[in-house]
Design an enzyme around this catalytic site. Structure first.
Site, short mmCIF file in Angstrom:
data_model
loop_
_atom_site.label_atom_id
_atom_site.label_comp_id
_atom_site.label_asym_id
_atom_site.label_seq_id
_atom_site.Cartn_x
_atom_site.Cartn_y
_atom_site.Cartn_z
N ARG A 109 52.64 -67.94 139.07
CA ARG A 109 52.30 -67.78 137.66
C ARG A 109 51.90 -69.04 137.21
O ARG A 109 52.01 -69.37 135.95
CB ARG A 109 53.48 -67.32 136.81
N SER B 186 54.95 -58.64 132.20
CA SER B 186 56.22 -59.37 132.12
C SER B 186 56.07 -60.48 131.09
O SER B 186 54.91 -61.08 130.94
CB SER B 186 56.38 -60.20 133.53
N GLU C 66 55.99 -66.05 129.85
CA GLU C 66 54.98 -65.90 130.76
C GLU C 66 53.62 -65.86 129.78
O GLU C 66 52.52 -66.24 130.45
CB GLU C 66 55.12 -64.98 131.72
N1 EPU Z 1 65.44 -55.35 137.43
C1 EPU Z 1 66.56 -54.90 136.82
N2 EPU Z 1 66.37 -54.49 135.59
C2 EPU Z 1 65.17 -54.36 134.96
C3 EPU Z 1 63.80 -54.76 136.03
C4 EPU Z 1 64.21 -55.42 137.05
O1 EPU Z 1 67.76 -54.88 137.18
O2 EPU Z 1 64.94 -53.43 133.93
C5 EPU Z 1 65.67 -55.95 138.89
C6 EPU Z 1 65.82 -55.15 139.86
O3 EPU Z 1 67.02 -55.70 140.69
C7 EPU Z 1 64.80 -55.23 140.59
C8 EPU Z 1 64.13 -56.44 140.60
O4 EPU Z 1 64.53 -56.94 139.00
O5 EPU Z 1 64.85 -54.95 142.03
C9 EPU Z 1 62.80 -56.89 140.46
O6 EPU Z 1 61.93 -55.95 139.78
P1 EPU Z 1 60.35 -55.72 140.06
O7 EPU Z 1 60.20 -55.21 141.30
O8 EPU Z 1 59.94 -54.70 138.89
O9 EPU Z 1 59.78 -56.95 139.78
P2 EPU Z 1 60.09 -58.29 138.75
O10 EPU Z 1 60.48 -59.24 139.54
O11 EPU Z 1 60.69 -57.88 137.53
C10 EPU Z 1 57.48 -59.26 139.16
C11 EPU Z 1 56.32 -59.36 138.53
C12 EPU Z 1 55.47 -58.31 137.99
C13 EPU Z 1 55.10 -57.54 139.32
C14 EPU Z 1 56.29 -57.30 140.04
C15 EPU Z 1 56.21 -56.70 141.16
C16 EPU Z 1 56.86 -61.35 137.17
C17 EPU Z 1 57.59 -62.36 135.91
N3 EPU Z 1 56.80 -60.27 137.23
O12 EPU Z 1 58.51 -58.43 138.28
O13 EPU Z 1 54.66 -58.72 137.29
O14 EPU Z 1 54.49 -56.51 138.80
O15 EPU Z 1 57.10 -58.42 140.39
O16 EPU Z 1 55.57 -57.50 142.18
O17 EPU Z 1 56.98 -62.34 138.37
C18 EPU Z 1 53.37 -59.09 135.30
O18 EPU Z 1 53.35 -60.45 135.53
O19 EPU Z 1 52.92 -58.95 134.21
C19 EPU Z 1 54.11 -58.32 135.91
C20 EPU Z 1 54.22 -57.15 135.67
#
Ligand code: EPU
Length: 337
Positions: free
Chosen positions: A162, A237, A333
């Protein structure tokens, strides 16, 4: 090209915040953009793309320049690869669909990300195991001072999680006008092992996925987890996933044994901010017209007429609580304006 005054920016930001621009202009060509940049009566300018990564906390007392330069073209190709150039004002997801339709592979995992092509390199958008940098070839940008067009190769962009040069040394110094991608025409490199993509494909009863299948799987996952800005205002995010030392992570595990992590280096791990926010009790919490999304705690939402300043206060409360509970600092972010 016409300069308007006291315009609501509500239709121009995916959070749907009703802040005003003192002056506003939409440009649809590089020539128009250069002309606007020459105007001496508006010394302060804000560049607006798809408005999908910003939180407007106040009226903007300056000239907002909306980059609406459209067009997609094939620059060159051989048997295996193709260089495709997209102008900054193209909608990102429509561009992804254009590529998928032509069977050009590389950005299918980035389906349905809101925003425009020109903003995508700034924060090196990423999802489901792929980042923009993986398919990025080069981009052209106008230097605000000299008004000259400069080319940035992939190396010159210093892409990171990012992050890029456009958020660091080059911040507020350039306007990206187009981006060229290097995509595959055959032997596509598929990324299906991140998160729930594999199980989504399984549910679709697909064993040998095409890039079209992957795009459909990603669209399905995103639609279930993330609110559509057309229905509920949001900026994806709101925070970045924080990186902490392995030592801190080990000691946190003593109290929070289910805390997930992803390896970053020998000494550091990344922790999902969504998990921290959920654990802190904010997931699904609503305060009047704004709150934390019920399916993904990393996303702050505007249910109607929320003020950007109220959403910022909530973000700060979340940051303070995470710091108190876990001794972890989480960073926004989105750009706070
Ligand atoms: N999780 C929770 N609760 C929640 C959300 C997430 O416990 O409400 C935990 C779970 O363990 C889950 C893990 O977080 O397995 C990862 O969640 P997710 O796959 O939704 O990914 P993220 O790390 O929360 C990142 C990006 C997203 C992108 C997803 C999928 C960032 C800041 N965000 O989210 O990007 O779509 O991975 O690759 O890195 C964006 O940048 O706007 C965005 C949506």
């Amino acid at each position: 090209m016409q300069i308007s005054h006291n315009i609501s920016l509500k239709p121009y930001n995916t959070f749907g915040i009703d802040a005003k621009a003192k002056h506003f202009v939409s440009v649809s060509s590089i020539e128009e953009l250069k002309k606007v940049l020459e105007l001496t009566e508006y010394p302060n300018k804000l560049i607006l793309g798809g408005g999908s990564n910003m939180l407007l906390t106040k009226d903007q007392d300056l000239l907002v320049i909306h980059i609406n330069i459209k067009g997609i073209s094939i620059v060159s190709e051989d048997t295996d690869t193709v260089l495709v150039k997209a102008n900054a004002g193209e909608n990102w997801h429509e561009f992804v669909l254009w590529c998928i339709n032509k069977d050009f592979g590389g950005i299918e995992n980035l389906s349905l990300i809101p925003g425009n092509v020109g903003s995508a390199p700034i924060q090196n958008i990423g999802a489901y195991g792929v980042e923009l940098k993986d398919a990025f070839f080069s981009c052209e940008a106008i230097a605000l001072e000299s008004k000259k067009i400069e080319t940035f190769t992939k190396e010159a962009c210093y892409f990171d999680y990012r992050n890029s040069i456009f958020k660091q040394q080059a911040k507020d110094k350039y306007i990206i006008i187009n981006v060229t991608f290097k995509l595959t025409k055959q032997n596509h490199k598929l990324h299906i092992h991140y998160g729930t993509i594999a199980s989504e494909l399984e549910g679709m009863k697909i064993n040998n996925p095409t890039i079209q299948d992957i795009s459909k799987a990603v669209i399905s996952i995103r639609t279930q987890k993330l609110p559509n800005p057309k229905d509920i205002g949001n900026s994806g995010s709101f925070f970045k996933n924080p990186v902490i030392t392995k030592t801190q992570y080990q000691s946190l595990l003593e109290n929070f044994e289910d805390m997930p992590s992803y390896a970053v280096s020998d000494t550091e791990v990344k922790v999902p901010a969504g998990w921290l926010i959920e654990k802190a009790g904010f997931k699904g919490k609503r305060f009047g017209d704004y709150g934390v999304h019920k399916n993904q705690a990393l996303v702050l939402v505007n249910y109607g007429d929320a003020k950007g300043s109220d959403i910022l206060k909530l973000a700060e409360l979340i940051q303070k609580t995470i710091k108190r509970l876990f001794n972890i600092s989480i960073e926004a972010e989105v750009n706070i304006l």
